[in-house]
Scaffold this active site. Structure first.
Site, short mmCIF file in Angstrom:
data_model
loop_
_atom_site.label_atom_id
_atom_site.label_comp_id
_atom_site.label_asym_id
_atom_site.label_seq_id
_atom_site.Cartn_x
_atom_site.Cartn_y
_atom_site.Cartn_z
CE1 TYR A 174 -9.03 10.37 -9.64
CE2 TYR A 174 -10.23 11.77 -11.19
CZ TYR A 174 -9.19 10.87 -10.92
OH TYR A 174 -8.32 10.50 -11.92
CE LYS B 152 -4.46 11.51 -10.34
NZ LYS B 152 -3.57 10.32 -10.23
CB THR C 251 -7.08 13.16 -14.22
OG1 THR C 251 -8.33 13.42 -14.85
CG2 THR C 251 -7.09 13.86 -12.86
CG ASP C 252 -9.30 15.52 -18.65
OD1 ASP C 252 -9.67 14.86 -17.65
OD2 ASP C 252 -9.90 15.47 -19.74
CD GLU C 253 -12.44 13.83 -13.71
OE1 GLU C 253 -12.82 14.14 -12.57
OE2 GLU C 253 -12.86 12.85 -14.34
CG ASP D 204 -1.98 0.96 1.27
OD1 ASP D 204 -1.79 2.05 0.70
OD2 ASP D 204 -3.04 0.65 1.86
CB ALA E 199 -4.96 7.10 -8.22
#
Ligand code: NAD
Ligand code: DAU
Length: 349
Positions: A155, A159, A130-132, A59, A83
């Site tokens: 989320y 990130k 991520t693009d988020e 982990d 993730a």
């Protein structure tokens, strides 16, 4: 080269592990994964006995374990994909996202820093994002590498936080990092909580296809193997300290995508035209649902010569074929905790 790939038993990670194990027989690839609900060693059956591959279960939130792993292996490079990755789960239960995506990333950064000390020549810490993190677009515009961060779900906030920490370790400690921010992936081995595999599974089993809100939200879809190829290029040729956006230049409204999927599946399953589309069911919208993501990937295209290889129609068809031909893979997942999650997520709506 000894390379640590984290999250290698997941969807994108397993494609990256396979690519590296097959393409670089001279590298040693260590896949570190804690095997959460999303981790599945069946994804890697074809390469599990390769001489240049090893699996370590552990982990990334366990600092001591991570330090010992780095001391044991002396990695030259890290490709960090582990993730918590599903937005809906982050809305119902954010804490694990903070632990894995932020604390886990910091543990890896610290371990790399200690292990590499001042000897940073030919070392690389590659963080997959991520693009988020850029938030939500209106009808116009694209996310570039200069777009300000504006994450809107637990989320994407976790990130974004990890991206900032990775960059901070570059500026503060000169850790040789690189980051990429990619749009929505699809393809074989994606866990059936995400829109495309969930819809394929429901269409196959004649279950309602849950469309959030009016289905007007737009995503930019990229075939997972194109993402893995981009990761290979960035790991080897991306400039230290830089960020690269990766996207499919392939925007689809959710509802249009689902109609297309229904048409493909009507043909494959020998159903009458329009039969699967009758399963479409509009349900309560996702909280804080980002309207549109779209990526400007000109930097990676110009600098590294990458471009998506597949048209969406071909990629979707390959994906549907994979799910229809891999019933065992799907059944093993569906027989676990999946049904419990599904009922919690969709029957409360
Ligand atoms: P996934 O959920 O399919 O896989 C995640 C993997 O990480 C699993 O194998 C899981 O067991 C492992 N993992 C989770 N917590 C861990 C922990 N604490 N310690 C060790 N291992 C742990 O995710 P994915 O869709 O393959 O995404 C991989 C990465 O790519 C993520 O960082 C995600 O943010 C990013 N990303 C995903 C997409 C997408 O469309 N799926 C797009 C852009 C970026
Ligand atoms: O943009 C990259 C991101 O893409 C990754 O960082 C994430 O890890 C990945 O999960 C994905 O996030 P999305 O939220 O865009 O993907 P998801 O498949 O969950 O949803 C895609 C769209 O479909 C979104 O607008 C929500 C909608 N949706 C989703 C589900 C699961 C539905 O309408 N119904 C559903 O049942």
């Amino acid at each position: 080269m000894k390379i640590l790939i984290t999250g290698g038993a997941g969807f994108i990670g397993s494609h990256v592990v396979r690519l590296f194990v097959n393409k670089y027989p001279e590298y040693n690839i260590i896949n570190l994964d804690s095997l959460t609900y999303a981790g599945n060693l069946e994804n890697l059956k074809d390469i599990e006995n390769a001489p240049n591959y090893a699996f370590e279960r552990g982990d990334i939130t366990n600092e001591k374990f991570i330090d010992e792993l780095f001391a044991k292996h002396n990695f030259d490079g890290v490709i960090h994909l582990a993730a918590e990755s599903h937005v809906d789960r982050s809305i119902s239960d954010p804490n694990q996202f903070i632990m894995t995506n932020i604390v886990g990333t910091v543990n890896l950064l610290n371990a790399a820093r200690k292990s590499w000390n001042q000897d940073l020549e030919n070392k690389r810490f590659y963080h997959i994002s991520t693009d988020e993190v850029y938030g939500s677009l209106g009808d116009e515009g694209l996310f570039t590498e200069e777009t300000s961060y504006d994450p809107r779900s637990p989320y994407s906030a976790s990130k974004a936080s990890s991206d900032h920490l990775v960059r901070a370790y570059y500026h503060t400690y000169k850790l040789p990092i690189v980051i990429s921010n990619c749009s929505n992936n699809y393809g074989p081995n994606q866990f059936p909580e995400k829109l495309i595999p969930l819809s394929i599974n429901n269409i196959k089993n004649k279950r309602p296809i849950p469309v959030y809100g009016k289905g007007e939200n737009i995503r930019d879809w990229l075939y997972v193997i194109d993402h893995a190829n981009a990761i290979d290029l960035i790991f080897h040729q991306g400039r230290v300290g830089e960020t690269y956006n990766i996207g499919g230049n392939n925007e689809w409204k959710n509802i249009d995508l689902i109609y297309t999927l229904c048409e493909i599946m009507d043909k494959k399953l020998g159903r009458a035209k329009g039969e699967s589309a009758q399963l479409i069911t509009f349900v309560k919208d996702r909280a804080g649902h980002d309207l549109r993501y779209a990526i400007d990937s000109s930097k990676i295209q110009k600098e590294l010569g990458w471009k998506p290889s597949l048209q969406f129609a071909e990629g979707l068809e390959k994906t549907v074929d994979w799910y229809l031909n891999n019933e065992d893979w799907l059944n093993h997942i569906l027989s676990g905790d999946y049904e419990k999650y599904y009922n919690q997520q969709y029957h409360k709506r």
